[in-house]
Design a protein around this motif. Structure first.
Motif, mmCIF file in Angstrom:
data_model
loop_
_atom_site.group_PDB
_atom_site.id
_atom_site.type_symbol
_atom_site.label_atom_id
_atom_site.label_comp_id
_atom_site.label_asym_id
_atom_site.label_seq_id
_atom_site.Cartn_x
_atom_site.Cartn_y
_atom_site.Cartn_z
ATOM 1 N N GLU A 67 2.091 6.534 -7.105
ATOM 2 C CA GLU A 67 0.921 7.480 -7.647
ATOM 3 C C GLU A 67 1.174 8.952 -7.332
ATOM 4 O O GLU A 67 0.932 9.676 -8.164
ATOM 5 C CB GLU A 67 -0.428 6.975 -7.097
ATOM 6 C CG GLU A 67 -0.701 5.638 -7.809
ATOM 7 C CD GLU A 67 -2.134 5.195 -7.320
ATOM 8 O OE1 GLU A 67 -2.645 4.465 -8.058
ATOM 9 O OE2 GLU A 67 -2.458 5.403 -5.916
ATOM 10 N N ASP A 68 1.893 9.309 -6.201
ATOM 11 C CA ASP A 68 1.962 10.439 -5.756
ATOM 12 C C ASP A 68 3.319 11.082 -6.692
ATOM 13 O O ASP A 68 3.028 12.154 -7.009
ATOM 14 C CB ASP A 68 2.533 10.780 -4.384
ATOM 15 C CG ASP A 68 1.303 10.533 -3.411
ATOM 16 O OD1 ASP A 68 0.133 10.286 -4.016
ATOM 17 O OD2 ASP A 68 1.598 10.524 -2.094
ATOM 18 N N GLN A 69 4.384 10.195 -6.884
ATOM 19 C CA GLN A 69 5.479 10.800 -7.710
ATOM 20 C C GLN A 69 5.067 10.980 -9.173
ATOM 21 O O GLN A 69 5.759 11.863 -9.890
ATOM 22 C CB GLN A 69 6.416 9.746 -7.539
ATOM 23 C CG GLN A 69 6.869 9.757 -6.076
ATOM 24 C CD GLN A 69 7.259 11.167 -5.458
ATOM 25 O OE1 GLN A 69 7.770 12.046 -6.223
ATOM 26 N NE2 GLN A 69 7.109 11.507 -4.296
ATOM 27 N N LEU A 70 4.129 10.159 -9.488
ATOM 28 C CA LEU A 70 3.722 10.146 -11.230
ATOM 29 C C LEU A 70 3.505 11.513 -11.762
ATOM 30 O O LEU A 70 3.973 11.902 -12.757
ATOM 31 C CB LEU A 70 2.871 9.206 -11.630
ATOM 32 C CG LEU A 70 3.147 7.654 -11.493
ATOM 33 C CD1 LEU A 70 2.152 6.966 -11.956
ATOM 34 C CD2 LEU A 70 4.415 7.652 -12.924
ATOM 35 N N MET A 101 5.391 1.502 -19.171
ATOM 36 C CA MET A 101 4.302 2.549 -19.089
ATOM 37 C C MET A 101 3.335 2.742 -17.955
ATOM 38 O O MET A 101 2.756 1.525 -17.676
ATOM 39 C CB MET A 101 3.758 3.149 -20.325
ATOM 40 C CG MET A 101 4.654 3.339 -21.568
ATOM 41 S SD MET A 101 5.247 4.813 -21.502
ATOM 42 C CE MET A 101 6.444 4.912 -22.895
ATOM 43 N N LEU A 102 3.419 3.769 -17.327
ATOM 44 C CA LEU A 102 2.409 3.691 -16.063
ATOM 45 C C LEU A 102 1.400 4.782 -16.517
ATOM 46 O O LEU A 102 1.767 5.747 -17.398
ATOM 47 C CB LEU A 102 3.267 4.175 -14.712
ATOM 48 C CG LEU A 102 4.032 3.331 -14.371
ATOM 49 C CD1 LEU A 102 4.675 3.933 -12.961
ATOM 50 C CD2 LEU A 102 3.543 1.914 -13.950
ATOM 51 N N ALA A 116 0.876 -1.250 0.108
ATOM 52 C CA ALA A 116 -0.068 -0.042 0.023
ATOM 53 C C ALA A 116 0.811 1.239 0.101
ATOM 54 O O ALA A 116 0.615 2.204 -0.584
ATOM 55 C CB ALA A 116 -0.815 -0.096 1.365
ATOM 56 N N THR A 117 1.859 1.040 0.665
ATOM 57 C CA THR A 117 2.785 2.554 0.824
ATOM 58 C C THR A 117 3.634 2.556 -0.409
ATOM 59 O O THR A 117 3.499 3.871 -0.893
ATOM 60 C CB THR A 117 3.946 2.184 1.864
ATOM 61 O OG1 THR A 117 3.192 1.752 3.318
ATOM 62 C CG2 THR A 117 4.656 3.446 2.178
ATOM 63 N N LEU A 118 3.841 1.496 -1.119
ATOM 64 C CA LEU A 118 4.919 1.536 -2.190
ATOM 65 C C LEU A 118 3.745 2.314 -3.269
ATOM 66 O O LEU A 118 4.068 2.944 -4.137
ATOM 67 C CB LEU A 118 5.201 0.440 -2.683
ATOM 68 C CG LEU A 118 6.193 0.173 -3.974
ATOM 69 C CD1 LEU A 118 7.306 1.124 -3.592
ATOM 70 C CD2 LEU A 118 6.710 -1.261 -3.732
ATOM 71 N N VAL A 177 3.030 -4.251 -7.508
ATOM 72 C CA VAL A 177 2.330 -3.134 -7.326
ATOM 73 C C VAL A 177 2.346 -2.326 -8.588
ATOM 74 O O VAL A 177 1.165 -1.708 -8.918
ATOM 75 C CB VAL A 177 3.259 -2.127 -6.545
ATOM 76 C CG1 VAL A 177 2.805 -0.704 -6.168
ATOM 77 C CG2 VAL A 177 3.114 -2.782 -4.950
ATOM 78 N N LEU A 178 2.981 -2.653 -9.277
ATOM 79 C CA LEU A 178 3.117 -2.166 -10.855
ATOM 80 C C LEU A 178 1.911 -2.544 -11.693
ATOM 81 O O LEU A 178 1.685 -1.811 -12.506
ATOM 82 C CB LEU A 178 4.744 -1.996 -11.257
ATOM 83 C CG LEU A 178 5.431 -0.892 -10.664
ATOM 84 C CD1 LEU A 178 6.936 -1.459 -11.225
ATOM 85 C CD2 LEU A 178 5.179 0.383 -10.864
#
Ligand SMILES: Nc1nc2c(c(=O)[nH]1)N[C@H]1C(S)=C(S)[C@@H](COP(=O)(O)OP(=O)(O)OC[C@H]3O[C@@H](n4cnc5c(N)ncnc54)[C@H](O)[C@@H]3O)O[C@H]1N2
Ligand code: MOO
Length: 408
Positions: A234-237, A284-285, A227-229, A260-261
């Protein structure tokens, strides 16, 4: 296993240069120009004086060529800042400063040094060729001509030319913003106390990213907790043009990055035929226009940094709009023999010495028998990476090896 070349070329094919942006000159430094800069006018705009002196008609001072000194009346003094040319009457001289328009009717500017520097009259002491002392209109740049072409890297000299043409802003490929996210619950930041492994990748990759002309956004190491990861990624993207993670890729239950990815985009994980750095992820995310590419690198610091060199650095240069993607390389004679795994491209931290005249010699740093133990001190001591191709399992003493030059 996936060949190095396949992994790299598929990543390069998937990446796009960061979209062009208009920036002020100060922010353009180091970027690649995304437009042709046309000269809006001739530079210089008209004939100007090359030095401080006297504007004259050469015919009026011709006598000086025979050693006979000529004296002319000085009728005017034109200082820098003058924009429009004044008019010279034959038989007279006009005192001019460097850079002012050459008076109409004058064809030559005598430097002060060949005169008596008079104010009311000037005595010409030595001969000067006809036409000397004049910098002609458009001698530097012709109006309408491409003064700086798209694709050029903007350094001080190019920015100087843009400024001389009156440009305040330029259209450039901006530096990619690269978030660097080390993953691992065991990681602690340097300077902190506690049990664990100091995060050796965050700052190292940030510096390497800046060195490649991109903007590094290093983030403190994040735990393997799913969850943390996920939240962190998501925040950094939102602020990244590219995301680099290190670690969390292996087969252990704590290596959660792949899980996670998975739902966040299309990232493939491969065993790449490279040593070190076998575990690699790229993809790609996100969706649509907001997709952000990601390189997932192995956590081990030597593997992380060499993977960065092999895969990420060329990719970053492509995203910055650069045409030359790779480190310079030289062929060097091996000073010792060593072995290399079959079917794998091996990158060996090495000392490279020599010169273009004498040729180059290369020695792996540390004991070649323990190359695969990934020594960070060996890497920090190295100035090159010796590259042993896939089909080669042994480097003979005196054999030629290609080396990527890391420094100098
Ligand atoms: N059963 C298997 N075990 C391992 C395999 C395998 O195929 N099967 N592959 C090995 C190889 S090769 C590598 S490389 C690593 C890949 O591991 P990860 O990318 O998941 O990296 P971690 O397990 O997170 O870390 C490995 C090692 O490096 C240290 N580390 C990680 N991040 C940092 C950092 N930012 N700064 C300093 N040190 C870091 C970490 O503590 C571990 O010691 O897996 C092998 N195992
Ligand atoms: O991915 Mo590992 O780097 O081969 O040590």
């Amino acid at each position: 296993m996936r060949p190095v070349q396949t992994h790299l070329s598929e990543a390069l094919a998937a990446l796009r240069p960061v979209p062009p942006l208009d920036v002020v000159l100060a922010d353009a430094a180091g970027c690649i120009l995304a437009e042709d800069v046309l000269a809006p006018a001739d530079v210089p705009a008209r004939d100007v004086a090359l030095h401080d002196g006297y504007a004259v008609r050469h015919d009026d001072v011709y006598g000086a060529a025979d050693g006979g000194a000529v004296t002319l009346p000085v009728v005017q003094d034109v200082w820098s800042g003058a924009v429009e040319p004044v008019r010279l009457v034959p038989g007279q001289a006009i005192r001019v400063s460097t850079g002012v328009p050459v008076p109409l009717g004058a064809d030559t500017v005598l430097p002060l040094e060949v005169t008596d520097r008079g104010t009311a009259t000037v005595r010409v002491l030595r001969p000067t060729p006809a036409g000397a002392g004049v910098r002609h209109a458009a001698a530097d740049v012709v109006a309408g001509q491409v003064a700086i072409g798209a694709g050029v890297r903007l350094g001080a000299r190019q920015i100087s030319l843009a400024a001389a043409l009156g440009r305040q802003r330029l259209r450039v490929h901006p530096r990619p913003r690269v978030v660097i996210l080390p993953v691992g619950s065991e990681l602690i930041e340097p300077g902190r106390r506690g049990d664990g492994v100091y995060n050796a990748n965050g700052q190292a990759l940030a510096i390497a990213v800046q060195d490649a002309g991109a903007v590094a956004i290093p983030v403190a190491a994040v735990s393997d907790d799913r969850a943390t990861l996920r939240e962190m990624i998501e925040d950094q993207l939102v602020r990244a043009d590219l995301l680099i993670t290190t670690g969390g890729l292996s087969e252990g239950t704590h290596d959660t990055l792949k899980d996670v990815l998975g739902p966040l985009g299309t990232v493939r994980f491969d065993h790449v035929a490279v040593s070190p750095g076998r575990h690699q992820g790229f993809g790609m995310l996100g969706e649509g226009d907001d997709q952000v590419p990601i390189f997932a690198l192995p956590g081990q610091p030597v593997a992380a940094q060499i993977s960065y060199e092999v895969f990420v650095r060329p990719a970053l240069r492509a995203m910055a709009g650069k045409a030359d993607l790779f480190r310079p390389s030289v062929a060097a004679y091996a000073d010792v023999a060593w072995s290399s795994p079959a079917d794998v491209r091996q990158f060996v931290p090495a000392h490279l010495v020599g010169s273009p005249d004498e040729g180059y010699r290369v020695t792996p740093v540390g004991d070649p028998a323990t190359i695969d133990q990934l020594s960070l001190s060996a890497l920090s001591d190295a100035n090159a990476l010796a590259v042993v191709p896939e089909q080669q399992t042994f480097v003979q003493l005196g054999e030629r090896v290609n080396c990527l030059v890391l420094e100098g």
